[in-house]
Scaffold this motif. Structure first.
Motif, mmCIF file in Angstrom:
data_model
loop_
_atom_site.group_PDB
_atom_site.id
_atom_site.type_symbol
_atom_site.label_atom_id
_atom_site.label_comp_id
_atom_site.label_asym_id
_atom_site.label_seq_id
_atom_site.Cartn_x
_atom_site.Cartn_y
_atom_site.Cartn_z
ATOM 1 N N UNK A 22 0.849 -1.193 0.000
ATOM 2 C CA UNK A 22 0.000 0.000 0.000
ATOM 3 C C UNK A 22 0.879 1.235 0.000
ATOM 4 N N UNK A 23 0.546 2.268 -0.699
ATOM 5 C CA UNK A 23 -0.723 2.630 -1.310
ATOM 6 C C UNK A 23 -0.919 2.107 -2.730
ATOM 7 N N UNK A 24 -0.023 1.253 -3.214
ATOM 8 C CA UNK A 24 -0.174 0.702 -4.555
ATOM 9 C C UNK A 24 -1.238 -0.384 -4.538
ATOM 10 N N UNK A 25 -1.883 -0.591 -5.698
ATOM 11 C CA UNK A 25 -3.058 -1.463 -5.740
ATOM 12 C C UNK A 25 -2.736 -2.934 -5.521
ATOM 13 N N UNK A 26 -1.564 -3.375 -5.937
ATOM 14 C CA UNK A 26 -1.206 -4.776 -5.761
ATOM 15 C C UNK A 26 0.310 -4.946 -5.854
ATOM 16 N N UNK A 27 0.746 -6.165 -5.669
ATOM 17 C CA UNK A 27 2.185 -6.439 -5.652
ATOM 18 C C UNK A 27 2.807 -6.187 -7.025
ATOM 19 N N UNK A 28 2.046 -6.411 -8.114
ATOM 20 C CA UNK A 28 2.582 -6.164 -9.449
ATOM 21 C C UNK A 28 2.871 -4.676 -9.652
ATOM 22 N N UNK A 29 1.966 -3.816 -9.194
ATOM 23 C CA UNK A 29 2.186 -2.376 -9.303
ATOM 24 C C UNK A 29 3.387 -1.958 -8.457
ATOM 25 N N UNK A 30 3.521 -2.526 -7.274
ATOM 26 C CA UNK A 30 4.654 -2.244 -6.401
ATOM 27 C C UNK A 30 5.963 -2.660 -7.074
ATOM 28 N N UNK A 31 5.969 -3.840 -7.717
ATOM 29 C CA UNK A 31 7.164 -4.306 -8.422
ATOM 30 C C UNK A 31 7.538 -3.357 -9.555
ATOM 31 N N UNK A 32 6.542 -2.823 -10.258
ATOM 32 C CA UNK A 32 6.801 -1.854 -11.320
ATOM 33 C C UNK A 32 7.460 -0.600 -10.759
ATOM 34 N N UNK A 33 6.951 -0.102 -9.661
ATOM 35 C CA UNK A 33 7.519 1.102 -9.047
ATOM 36 C C UNK A 33 8.958 0.842 -8.596
ATOM 37 N N UNK A 34 9.201 -0.304 -7.991
ATOM 38 C CA UNK A 34 10.568 -0.631 -7.574
ATOM 39 C C UNK A 34 11.504 -0.675 -8.776
ATOM 40 N N UNK A 35 11.035 -1.267 -9.880
ATOM 41 C CA UNK A 35 11.856 -1.344 -11.081
ATOM 42 C C UNK A 35 12.143 0.049 -11.621
ATOM 43 N N UNK A 36 11.134 0.911 -11.666
ATOM 44 C CA UNK A 36 11.316 2.271 -12.154
ATOM 45 C C UNK A 36 12.362 3.011 -11.328
ATOM 46 N N UNK A 37 12.278 2.916 -10.016
ATOM 47 C CA UNK A 37 13.248 3.600 -9.156
ATOM 48 C C UNK A 37 14.663 3.079 -9.379
ATOM 49 N N UNK A 38 14.784 1.810 -9.653
ATOM 50 C CA UNK A 38 16.103 1.210 -9.827
ATOM 51 C C UNK A 38 16.712 1.523 -11.196
ATOM 52 N N UNK A 39 15.869 1.591 -12.248
ATOM 53 C CA UNK A 39 16.387 1.653 -13.607
ATOM 54 C C UNK A 39 16.117 2.946 -14.374
ATOM 55 N N UNK A 40 15.290 3.829 -13.834
ATOM 56 C CA UNK A 40 14.901 5.024 -14.580
ATOM 57 C C UNK A 40 15.180 6.261 -13.731
ATOM 58 N N UNK A 41 15.673 7.296 -14.356
ATOM 59 C CA UNK A 41 15.933 8.549 -13.650
ATOM 60 C C UNK A 41 14.653 9.330 -13.403
ATOM 61 N N UNK A 42 14.772 10.430 -12.685
ATOM 62 C CA UNK A 42 13.616 11.259 -12.318
ATOM 63 C C UNK A 42 12.855 11.734 -13.550
ATOM 64 N N UNK A 43 13.568 12.219 -14.564
ATOM 65 C CA UNK A 43 12.903 12.708 -15.773
ATOM 66 C C UNK A 43 12.118 11.591 -16.453
#
Length: 57
Positions: A22-43
């Motif tokens: 939480x606050x993400x809807x499910x574990x898949x959405x959470x995994x996406x956010x973790x991946x974005x933080x690890x592999x993608x910059x702020x922009x």
């Protein structure tokens, strides 16, 4: 040893019966956010959140 902020938030979520991702809807959405933080910059993340498929929710 003092409790970390993360531990406090997790404890509060557990007490309220919330899922650990939480606050993400499910574990898949959470995994996406973790991946974005690890592999993608702020922009890149800002551009991602403006995509119609993401902001249409």
């Amino acid at each position: 040893m003092a409790e970390t902020l993360f531990e406090k938030i997790l404890k509060m979520q557990e007490e309220q019966g919330l899922d650990p991702w939480a606050p993400f809807s499910d574990v898949e959405e959470w995994d996406l956010v973790k991946w974005l933080f690890k592999h993608v910059g702020q922009t890149g993340m800002e551009e991602f959140t403006k995509l119609p498929i993401v902001s249409a929710v």
